[in-house]
Design a protein around this motif. Structure first.
Motif, PDB file in Angstrom:
ATOM      1  N   VAL B 181     -17.330 -21.654 -16.741  1.00  0.00           N
ATOM      2  CA  VAL B 181     -18.517 -21.285 -15.951  1.00  0.00           C
ATOM      3  C   VAL B 181     -19.419 -22.498 -15.722  1.00  0.00           C
ATOM      4  N   PHE B 182     -19.652 -23.265 -16.802  1.00  0.00           N
ATOM      5  CA  PHE B 182     -20.704 -24.278 -16.738  1.00  0.00           C
ATOM      6  C   PHE B 182     -20.213 -25.704 -16.478  1.00  0.00           C
ATOM      7  N   SER B 183     -18.965 -26.009 -16.799  1.00  0.00           N
ATOM      8  CA  SER B 183     -18.536 -27.402 -16.633  1.00  0.00           C
ATOM      9  C   SER B 183     -17.524 -27.576 -15.502  1.00  0.00           C
ATOM     10  N   ASP B 184     -16.339 -27.011 -15.675  1.00  0.00           N
ATOM     11  CA  ASP B 184     -15.223 -27.318 -14.775  1.00  0.00           C
ATOM     12  C   ASP B 184     -15.541 -27.173 -13.285  1.00  0.00           C
ATOM     13  N   PRO B 185     -16.233 -26.100 -12.853  1.00  0.00           N
ATOM     14  CA  PRO B 185     -16.459 -25.953 -11.400  1.00  0.00           C
ATOM     15  C   PRO B 185     -17.331 -27.061 -10.817  1.00  0.00           C
ATOM     16  N   PHE B 186     -18.082 -27.760 -11.675  1.00  0.00           N
ATOM     17  CA  PHE B 186     -18.994 -28.803 -11.202  1.00  0.00           C
ATOM     18  C   PHE B 186     -18.360 -30.193 -11.252  1.00  0.00           C
ATOM     19  N   PHE B 187     -17.091 -30.242 -11.658  1.00  0.00           N
ATOM     20  CA  PHE B 187     -16.351 -31.504 -11.753  1.00  0.00           C
ATOM     21  C   PHE B 187     -14.948 -31.263 -11.187  1.00  0.00           C
ATOM     22  N   ASP B 188     -14.272 -32.320 -10.852  1.00  0.00           N
ATOM     23  CA  ASP B 188     -12.901 -32.188 -10.333  1.00  0.00           C
ATOM     24  C   ASP B 188     -11.949 -31.930 -11.504  1.00  0.00           C
ATOM     25  N   ALA B 189     -12.025 -30.727 -12.062  1.00  0.00           N
ATOM     26  CA  ALA B 189     -11.251 -30.379 -13.254  1.00  0.00           C
ATOM     27  C   ALA B 189      -9.948 -29.687 -12.859  1.00  0.00           C
ATOM     28  N   CYS B 336     -24.451 -20.093 -11.166  1.00  0.00           N
ATOM     29  CA  CYS B 336     -23.227 -20.636 -11.794  1.00  0.00           C
ATOM     30  C   CYS B 336     -22.056 -19.683 -11.608  1.00  0.00           C
ATOM     31  N   GLU B 337     -22.327 -18.375 -11.755  1.00  0.00           N
ATOM     32  CA  GLU B 337     -21.271 -17.372 -11.600  1.00  0.00           C
ATOM     33  C   GLU B 337     -20.747 -17.367 -10.158  1.00  0.00           C
ATOM     34  N   LEU B 338     -21.645 -17.475  -9.182  1.00  0.00           N
ATOM     35  CA  LEU B 338     -21.221 -17.494  -7.777  1.00  0.00           C
ATOM     36  C   LEU B 338     -20.297 -18.678  -7.518  1.00  0.00           C
ATOM     37  N   ILE B 339     -20.650 -19.824  -8.075  1.00  0.00           N
ATOM     38  CA  ILE B 339     -19.854 -21.037  -7.840  1.00  0.00           C
ATOM     39  C   ILE B 339     -18.511 -20.964  -8.568  1.00  0.00           C
ATOM     40  N   ARG B 340     -18.561 -20.552  -9.845  1.00  0.00           N
ATOM     41  CA  ARG B 340     -17.310 -20.613 -10.612  1.00  0.00           C
ATOM     42  C   ARG B 340     -16.288 -19.567 -10.161  1.00  0.00           C
ATOM     43  N   ARG B 341     -16.768 -18.436  -9.642  1.00  0.00           N
ATOM     44  CA  ARG B 341     -15.832 -17.409  -9.160  1.00  0.00           C
ATOM     45  C   ARG B 341     -15.250 -17.775  -7.794  1.00  0.00           C
ATOM     46  N   THR B 342     -15.791 -18.834  -7.194  1.00  0.00           N
ATOM     47  CA  THR B 342     -15.333 -19.249  -5.869  1.00  0.00           C
ATOM     48  C   THR B 342     -14.369 -20.436  -5.939  1.00  0.00           C
ATOM     49  N   ILE B 343     -14.713 -21.426  -6.783  1.00  0.00           N
ATOM     50  CA  ILE B 343     -13.816 -22.596  -6.864  1.00  0.00           C
ATOM     51  C   ILE B 343     -13.247 -22.821  -8.260  1.00  0.00           C
ATOM     52  N   GLY B 344     -13.661 -22.006  -9.241  1.00  0.00           N
ATOM     53  CA  GLY B 344     -13.166 -22.170 -10.605  1.00  0.00           C
ATOM     54  C   GLY B 344     -11.853 -21.435 -10.844  1.00  0.00           C
ATOM     55  N   LEU B 345     -11.507 -21.258 -12.109  1.00  0.00           N
ATOM     56  CA  LEU B 345     -10.212 -20.670 -12.462  1.00  0.00           C
ATOM     57  C   LEU B 345     -10.128 -19.176 -12.155  1.00  0.00           C
ATOM     58  N   ALA B 346     -11.178 -18.427 -12.510  1.00  0.00           N
ATOM     59  CA  ALA B 346     -11.100 -16.963 -12.419  1.00  0.00           C
ATOM     60  C   ALA B 346     -11.897 -16.476 -11.212  1.00  0.00           C
ATOM     61  N   HIS B 347     -11.216 -15.866 -10.276  1.00  0.00           N
ATOM     62  CA  HIS B 347     -11.856 -15.419  -9.039  1.00  0.00           C
ATOM     63  C   HIS B 347     -12.260 -13.961  -9.123  1.00  0.00           C
ATOM     64  N   VAL B 348     -12.917 -13.481  -8.036  1.00  0.00           N
ATOM     65  CA  VAL B 348     -13.233 -12.050  -7.936  1.00  0.00           C
ATOM     66  C   VAL B 348     -12.538 -11.467  -6.711  1.00  0.00           C
ATOM     67  N   ARG B 365     -17.778 -20.087   1.281  1.00  0.00           N
ATOM     68  CA  ARG B 365     -18.744 -21.151   1.555  1.00  0.00           C
ATOM     69  C   ARG B 365     -20.174 -20.621   1.351  1.00  0.00           C
ATOM     70  N   THR B 366     -20.402 -19.403   1.815  1.00  0.00           N
ATOM     71  CA  THR B 366     -21.716 -18.772   1.608  1.00  0.00           C
ATOM     72  C   THR B 366     -22.015 -18.625   0.119  1.00  0.00           C
ATOM     73  N   ALA B 367     -21.007 -18.206  -0.648  1.00  0.00           N
ATOM     74  CA  ALA B 367     -21.197 -18.048  -2.099  1.00  0.00           C
ATOM     75  C   ALA B 367     -21.569 -19.382  -2.746  1.00  0.00           C
ATOM     76  N   LEU B 368     -20.915 -20.455  -2.314  1.00  0.00           N
ATOM     77  CA  LEU B 368     -21.221 -21.776  -2.880  1.00  0.00           C
ATOM     78  C   LEU B 368     -22.649 -22.203  -2.540  1.00  0.00           C
ATOM     79  N   GLN B 369     -23.025 -22.023  -1.261  1.00  0.00           N
ATOM     80  CA  GLN B 369     -24.372 -22.419  -0.834  1.00  0.00           C
ATOM     81  C   GLN B 369     -25.446 -21.606  -1.549  1.00  0.00           C
ATOM     82  N   LEU B 370     -25.171 -20.319  -1.668  1.00  0.00           N
ATOM     83  CA  LEU B 370     -26.124 -19.433  -2.330  1.00  0.00           C
ATOM     84  C   LEU B 370     -26.213 -19.756  -3.823  1.00  0.00           C
ATOM     85  N   GLY B 371     -25.070 -20.031  -4.426  1.00  0.00           N
ATOM     86  CA  GLY B 371     -25.062 -20.434  -5.835  1.00  0.00           C
ATOM     87  C   GLY B 371     -25.926 -21.661  -6.054  1.00  0.00           C
ATOM     88  N   ARG B 372     -25.758 -22.647  -5.168  1.00  0.00           N
ATOM     89  CA  ARG B 372     -26.561 -23.864  -5.269  1.00  0.00           C
ATOM     90  C   ARG B 372     -28.047 -23.545  -5.120  1.00  0.00           C
TER      91      ARG B 372
END
Lengths: 401, 401
Positions: B181-189, B336-348, B365-372
């Motif tokens: 949730v907090f690390s990987d989605p914010f880095f090229d993991a 953080c949840e909006l971002i990680r569910r969009t580009i992280g490991l576990a989606h919705v 893209r909307t989820a990412l912008q809104l998360g930010r």
């Protein structure tokens, strides 16, 4: 001795203390050992055992199952001896030169056998006597930087940190701080203790909702923020010092809490010296205030950059955010310490030993005003220079009032 | 069965599951029981045992010692079953109507035997199908208010709270959240997973130092702030619902953390519905966002005033400070949840099930912008109305871009 003493708590006396060090082989066989109980606290026995032949000594500290100050009526957990011994070992692993060596510890007997530091003086006593400790605040700054960094999530593997936090859960001693530092002095509580001349000041403080709201936030931080393994009671009475050496002792209040707490208690206890001194001898203490922060800031920043494990350690502005949070928190905690040592249960000799009553009351009034100013304004003051300004402003205001 | 199964972990199968409920006497003797494994997660077996005569059922949940999604290569602590069973019991003691009943739990087998909720639907599924849940957010608001208040320092005796915090130390499952949730989605993991059309958006995000600084602060809050006993994974897939009933399940991530985390995850998972829905059916979800906060605020305030034990509960402004902190924290965690569910490991499924590719990418893209936006602006937005404004602004900005 034998098996039984390993199983059941009993208070040591001079002869069982000597028998223990003999059993541990801490002195050469047939040494002529003398033992004296030198504890001046109210929570522990402290036995000083000396080899009359060589003059070498060791210390045995034993936790008492109650607080001596109130007889046997205030029971205290013996587990604090384990907390203290383990904290000394952990802190000693980061800065061995700033912490007494632990030779042995025994959970059942609640004892820690450790390095004899009787060639040093308690820093509070030395500072009251206006001794100069040119290295004291540099050492404490290094101690704080290392103990904070190496026990934080910025360095430790998160599971290891959570293990430490669990191991150092210290509810009984935290409760003492929660009540005596953060709650009672801000309310008309029975534990409070102050001269009748200060009653009006105390009542004004108890009615100060703005101050109490900030005290509530600081108490919440103390109770919830597991940032680092704190000493938990880092006033100048918990430090042995000389011109060359500094040793941080007595971490029985150790627990995982907000990083600014130890720093704040140290700052506040230096500030008692600013308040109680006169004229130019204050400058020495201002230099200490600056030095402890600047050393901490430099050393913590170096560790962060060289050894930071947290992936966000490289993120722009994060180190600065942590430093600023630690500093502003520490001003708030310093404010609480100034207030509680003035009207709360446990006082400091720096103020109580001012013989002239009007001077003493004036000094205590200054401590209360300064405590309030630090708590209320802590968020606006992000630089160490501001601390000196706040202190000087309060001294000036007090002298004019 | 016998003694051995009490001592050693082994996975249940249909016949040992039935033998267990017979041993526990949970059904009348000689009932005709059927058993099916219905787990759709990847961490646990879920056995549904039904009495063919009466139609009554029960659930046996058993933790697996590894994550099914990656075969046996990702070992997971079985202790999470104990955490889950104990958390269900504690949460159930505050709001029995909102949590499944626990009939039995076994630490060695890592099982929890509990109420059958198969007459209800997972809220995420129902929301995707645009079912109406008129009571869902009122119930979740009450659940959050009660679980937050009754496990906080505002109600609990401080030693009891520290006992709970120790008992619910949950390093393995917290590590999953810390990383995913907090690390990987914010880095090229390596764990990140997203459509190639989103690569540019992901790279922009990874280079956004302002966003990462705020994510670092939120991660630090998650790792250090022991405010309340959290569910720890309160998305809409952890909630069973109908028009009348709501049940919060699966608290295996429970630990002491910042109060805004559960609320934030719930808000974010409602927001996925705002993003994936069209036109006026969004209004229903805006009403949920408002209702969960307002119910929480009312109920928490009532508990604080009627049952607050902390001495500062009566201090002017403290309740408002706690509510504001919880709300702004929750916006950050929602981001953080909006971002990680969009580009992280576990989606919705809300987003992944959008069949039309351009629409799906647009939604993400909307989820990412809104998360930010939520992460960056959380401190400025102290009212629930602002959340709707931020969401609407982001939807508008996305539709224009």
């Amino acid at each position: 001795m034998g098996e039984k003493i390993q199983q059941i708590y009993e208070p040591l006396n001079s002869s069982t203390a000597i028998a223990l060090v003999n059993r541990l082989g801490l002195f050469p066989e047939n040494s002529a050992l003398t033992c004296s109980e030198i504890g001046d606290g109210n929570l522990n026995y402290v036995f000083h055992i000396v080899d009359a032949g060589t003059g070498k000594g060791i210390i045995i500290k034993q936790a008492l199952p109650y607080a001596k100050v109130v007889g046997e009526s205030w029971p205290l957990t013996l587990k604090r001896a384990v907390i203290e011994a383990n904290a000394l070992k952990i802190f000693g692993s980061f800065c061995p030169e700033l912490v007494p060596k632990v030779y042995y510890s025994d959970e059942q007997l609640a004892i820690t056998v450790m390095e004899d530091l009787s060639h040093l003086k308690i820093a509070r006593t030395g500072l009251i006597e206006e001794e100069e400790y040119p290295l004291l605040s540099k050492h404490i700054g290094q101690y704080l930087a290392k103990t904070f960094f190496y026990t934080s999530d910025f360095f430790l593997e998160p599971g290891k940190k959570k293990d430490f936090a669990k191991q150092f859960t210290n509810p009984e001693l935290c409760k003492i701080t929660e009540d005596l530092v953060f709650s009672d002095p801000f309310f008309d509580a029975e534990t409070n203790d102050f001269e009748s001349a200060l009653r009006q000041d105390a009542e004004t403080l108890w009615a100060d909702e703005k101050l109490k709201l900030e005290a509530a936030k600081l108490k919440k931080s103390f109770m919830t923020e597991q940032e680092v393994l704190l000493h938990g009671d880092l006033h100048t009475g918990s430090i042995f010092a000389s011109a060359e050496e500094t040793k941080v002792i007595d971490p029985e209040f150790a627990f995982y809490g907000p990083a600014g707490f130890d720093l704040g208690q140290y700052l506040a206890n230096l500030i008692f010296q600013v308040i109680s001194r006169k004229g130019s001898s204050r400058e020495n203490i201002y230099a200490h205030l600056k030095e402890v922060w600047e050393t901490f800031e430099d050393e913590f920043s170096r560790l962060w950059k060289e050894e930071g494990k947290e992936v966000y350690c490289k993120t722009q502005g994060y180190l600065e955010y942590i430093l600023e949070k630690t500093f502003t928190d520490s001003l708030g905690f310093a404010g609480c310490e100034l207030i509680r040592r003035t009207i709360g249960l446990a006082h400091v000799k720096d103020l109580d030993s001012i013989a002239h009553e009007a001077e003493r009351i004036h000094a205590k009034r200054t401590a209360l005003q300064l405590g309030r100013a630090l708590i209320i304004n802590r968020q606006q003051e992000a630089r160490i220079e501001s601390l000196e300004t706040i202190v000087k402003d309060s001294l000036l205001a007090a002298s004019l009032s």
